[in-house]
Design a protein around this motif. Structure first.
Motif, PDB file in Angstrom:
ATOM      1  N   ASP A  45       1.111  -0.773  -0.287  1.00 53.28           N
ATOM      2  CA  ASP A  45       0.186  -0.150  -0.253  1.00 53.28           C
ATOM      3  C   ASP A  45       0.991   1.123  -0.452  1.00 53.28           C
ATOM      4  N   LEU A  46       2.421   0.879   0.728  1.00 55.04           N
ATOM      5  CA  LEU A  46       3.404   2.071   0.741  1.00 55.04           C
ATOM      6  C   LEU A  46       3.496   3.009  -0.368  1.00 55.04           C
ATOM      7  N   ASP A  47       3.654   1.858  -1.738  1.00 54.37           N
ATOM      8  CA  ASP A  47       3.960   2.030  -2.743  1.00 54.37           C
ATOM      9  C   ASP A  47       4.931   2.725  -3.305  1.00 54.37           C
TER      10      ASP A  47
ATOM     11  N   GLY B 204       8.203   1.474  -4.428  1.00 55.20           N
ATOM     12  CA  GLY B 204       9.057   1.095  -5.834  1.00 55.20           C
ATOM     13  C   GLY B 204      10.180   0.317  -5.166  1.00 55.20           C
ATOM     14  N   LEU B 205      10.708  -0.174  -6.126  1.00 53.55           N
ATOM     15  CA  LEU B 205      12.625  -1.523  -5.429  1.00 53.55           C
ATOM     16  C   LEU B 205      12.442  -0.830  -4.606  1.00 53.55           C
ATOM     17  N   GLY B 206      13.432   0.135  -4.961  1.00 49.67           N
ATOM     18  CA  GLY B 206      14.295   1.230  -3.930  1.00 49.67           C
ATOM     19  C   GLY B 206      13.570   1.374  -2.416  1.00 49.67           C
ATOM     20  N   GLY B 207      12.670   1.681  -2.760  1.00 51.69           N
ATOM     21  CA  GLY B 207      12.061   2.215  -1.138  1.00 51.69           C
ATOM     22  C   GLY B 207      11.997   0.794  -0.202  1.00 51.69           C
ATOM     23  N   ASN B 208      11.063  -0.143  -0.949  1.00 51.35           N
ATOM     24  CA  ASN B 208      10.695  -1.138  -0.692  1.00 51.35           C
ATOM     25  C   ASN B 208      11.661  -2.009  -0.078  1.00 51.35           C
ATOM     26  N   LEU B 209      13.637  -1.808  -0.601  1.00 53.61           N
ATOM     27  CA  LEU B 209      14.676  -2.264   0.081  1.00 53.61           C
ATOM     28  C   LEU B 209      14.437  -2.082   1.181  1.00 53.61           C
ATOM     29  N   VAL B 210      14.550  -0.570   1.198  1.00 57.93           N
ATOM     30  CA  VAL B 210      15.346   0.759   2.607  1.00 57.93           C
ATOM     31  C   VAL B 210      14.616   0.108   3.682  1.00 57.93           C
TER      32      VAL B 210
ATOM     33  N   ALA C  41       7.836   7.943   5.398  1.00 59.33           N
ATOM     34  CA  ALA C  41       7.541   6.598   6.052  1.00 59.33           C
ATOM     35  C   ALA C  41       8.052   5.541   6.783  1.00 59.33           C
ATOM     36  N   LEU C  42      10.255   6.487   6.741  1.00 59.68           N
ATOM     37  CA  LEU C  42      11.022   6.022   7.674  1.00 59.68           C
ATOM     38  C   LEU C  42      10.397   6.986   8.747  1.00 59.68           C
TER      39      LEU C  42
END
Length: 550
Positions: free
Chosen positions: A312-314, A316-322, A353-354
């Motif tokens: 749901d946060l959407d 992207g790949l880089g953001g999901n990894l962090v 989000a962080l």
């Protein structure tokens, strides 16, 4: 002379073909999809079509017509489906954008509300008190559980190939010793480690036979082939990766600042390319490190990422990894960690989000991710003097964006650090050295961004050189090098001022594994020799006793 009149030649006579049903079907499709291009053709009876419509060609032409109808019908359906998917995607994207409130940017400094860093690293204090040697530090990561995993899976794989290998933990340690030795004693062929006569080669030759090493190394395995996840590209290494990540995190220094980036594992058979790194061709690896280069967590890159995050946060790949790396750190405790990363990962949404997780974040950001922040244009800022900067704060989420003119133009985003306290930086311009202003956010990012580069530099000095034909052998070598890097990092931290350098540290571990296996081999040989002598002695004694009796 009689003249003959040639007979009149009439039009050729064709057999009538009943095509009413065919024309009806085509017209039905035309009426059903009036907007399709293929349905805009003029459809007429096949009686007027050119070609041989005699009895012999009817079946062939009917087959052609049926193929045409099927092709037109399926192509029309696929076009409609693609159009529907595209419309649904744009509608969903528009809905997401409409639900996002507009940002309210104000020119002021950020006011972070994170708690101060007061964490005490009790684990590191225990390591200092234990005074572990290099082998014990290395085996914090390659512990008994990991070695038993390798032994069990290797023997299992060999038995599946009808080979009675029966490798032991000590033999695997000896193989690791040769792999570590290859980093600082390099030979054109690995067979030469048993050929050339010097101190290191004699150590290898006495520790294990070459054929035995080749056999073990060729069957080295880390997962059960009967229970592989086909969606995971690295499923044959997944058990090892999980164990190493667990051990890396368990003994990682508890620090405030971490850097997340991507690196490369050298492999010229790979089609992955990463610009700006010492190694540009190989397997791309996502990794999170401390500022000194200790690897805390890593994950090889693949198209379908195995990292599970909130969709749901959407981000992207880089953001999901962090976000996943932040969750990994929070497993050690709810501390206000500070993560730094480059523009591939950074977005205002990720930093926000962080912040909700209680994690501080700072990173460079791309122009198309600034959420319409009214910062000074890059081209305009280039005309300003070095040291000039512009900044804005988002009022609702308390996130700052700053653009600074130093050696180049850099844009940063943070939820924890802003402009003040600004510092001065020496800058040379046309043979003149002068001081320019440097915001606090720029200084912090510059101090933290070298973590992954330091790790790459350490690993590159004495990289494992022995490889086999399996595609994942380079990744196994990389994991061994990373474990050695982490062990040396702990050694330096626990022994400030009296620590070994990297070469001596690596040599200590390699020689220990080889010498220890050499002692075991010698004991086995001695035991067999003594057993044979005792057996011969008992036989001689029995012969002598029988002779005396006779």
């Amino acid at each position: 002379m009689a003249t003959t009149t040639p007979p009149s030649v009439g039009p050729p006579c064709y057999t009538s073909v009943h095509t009413d049903k065919t024309v009806a079907h085509l017209n039905t499709l035309k009426d059903r999809h009036p907007g399709d291009l293929w349905a805009q053709m003029h459809i007429s009876s096949l009686e007027y079509a050119a070609g041989d419509m005699m009895r012999k060609g009817r079946k062939k032409d009917k087959a052609r017509v049926s193929e045409l109808l099927q092709g037109l019908a399926f192509s029309g359906d696929s076009d409609v489906e693609e159009d529907n998917k595209l419309e649904a995607y744009h509608a969903q994207k528009k809905l997401r954008l409409s639900n996002v409130p507009e940002k309210n940017w104000t020119k002021r400094d950020i006011k972070p509300n994170f708690p101060s860093w007061l964490a005490l690293d009790s684990g590191l204090l225990n390591l200092k008190n234990e005074k572990l040697n290099p082998v014990e530090l290395f085996e914090l990561f390659f512990d008994d559980e990991v070695f038993n995993l390798i032994v069990n899976e290797t023997n299992n794989y060999a038995s599946q190939k009808n080979v009675n290998l029966e490798v032991t933990v000590q033999e695997v340690r000896c193989v690791f010793g040769i792999l570590l030795l290859s980093g600082f004693v390099r030979r054109p062929r690995r067979g030469m480690y048993w050929e050339i006569s010097d101190a290191d080669q004699n150590l290898v030759r006495d520790a294990i036979r070459r054929d035995r090493f080749e056999l073990i190394f060729s069957y080295l395995h880390f997962a059960d082939n009967s229970h592989l996840d086909q969606k995971d590209k690295f499923t044959k290494l997944r058990p090892l990766i999980k164990q190493m990540n667990r051990n890396f995190l368990l003994y990682a220094p508890l620090e405030e600042y971490y850097y997340f980036d991507k690196t490369m594992c050298e492999c010229f058979d790979s089609d992955q390319f990463l610009n700006g790194k010492p190694i540009r061709i190989g397997y791309k690896i996502w990794c999170g490190t401390t500022t000194q280069g200790y690897l805390v967590w890593f994950e090889p890159y693949q198209e379908e990422s195995m990292v599970t995050v909130d969709k749901d946060l959407d981000l992207g790949l880089g953001g999901n990894l962090v976000m996943h790396f932040a969750d990994v750190l929070l497993e050690r405790g709810q501390y206000p960690y500070h993560l730094c990363f480059d523009s591939f990962f950074t977005s205002v949404k990720l930093v926000s989000a962080l912040k909700k997780k209680g994690v501080r974040a700072t990173g460079t950001i791309r122009e198309n991710r600034t959420e319409k922040c009214p910062l000074m244009n890059v081209e305009h800022m280039r005309k300003m003097k070095k040291g000039y900067f512009d900044f804005r704060v988002e009022e609702n989420e308390e996130v700052i964006l700053c653009r600074w003119h130093g050696d180049g133009i850099i844009s940063l985003c943070s939820n924890a650090v802003g402009i003040e306290p600004a510092s001065e930086l020496s800058c040379s311009d046309e043979e003149e050295i002068h001081q320019i202003a440097q915001p606090s956010i720029v200084k912090l990012y510059g101090e933290c961004r070298e973590g992954v580069s330091k790790m790459d530099q350490i690993i590159s000095k004495y990289r494992v050189r022995v490889r086999n034909k399996k595609w994942y052998s380079v990744l196994v070598s990389y994991i061994i090098d990373v474990a050695m890097n982490n062990a040396w990092q702990l050694h330096r931290t626990c022994n400030p001022g009296t620590s070994l350098d990297l070469l001596d540290f690596r040599k200590y571990v390699a020689h220990f594994y080889l010498e220890h296996n050499n002692e075991i081999v010698s004991l086995i040989f001695l035991w067999r020799f003594c057993f044979k002598c005792m057996h011969c002695h008992s036989n001689h004694r029995m012969v002598a006793e029988s002779t005396v009796k006779n």
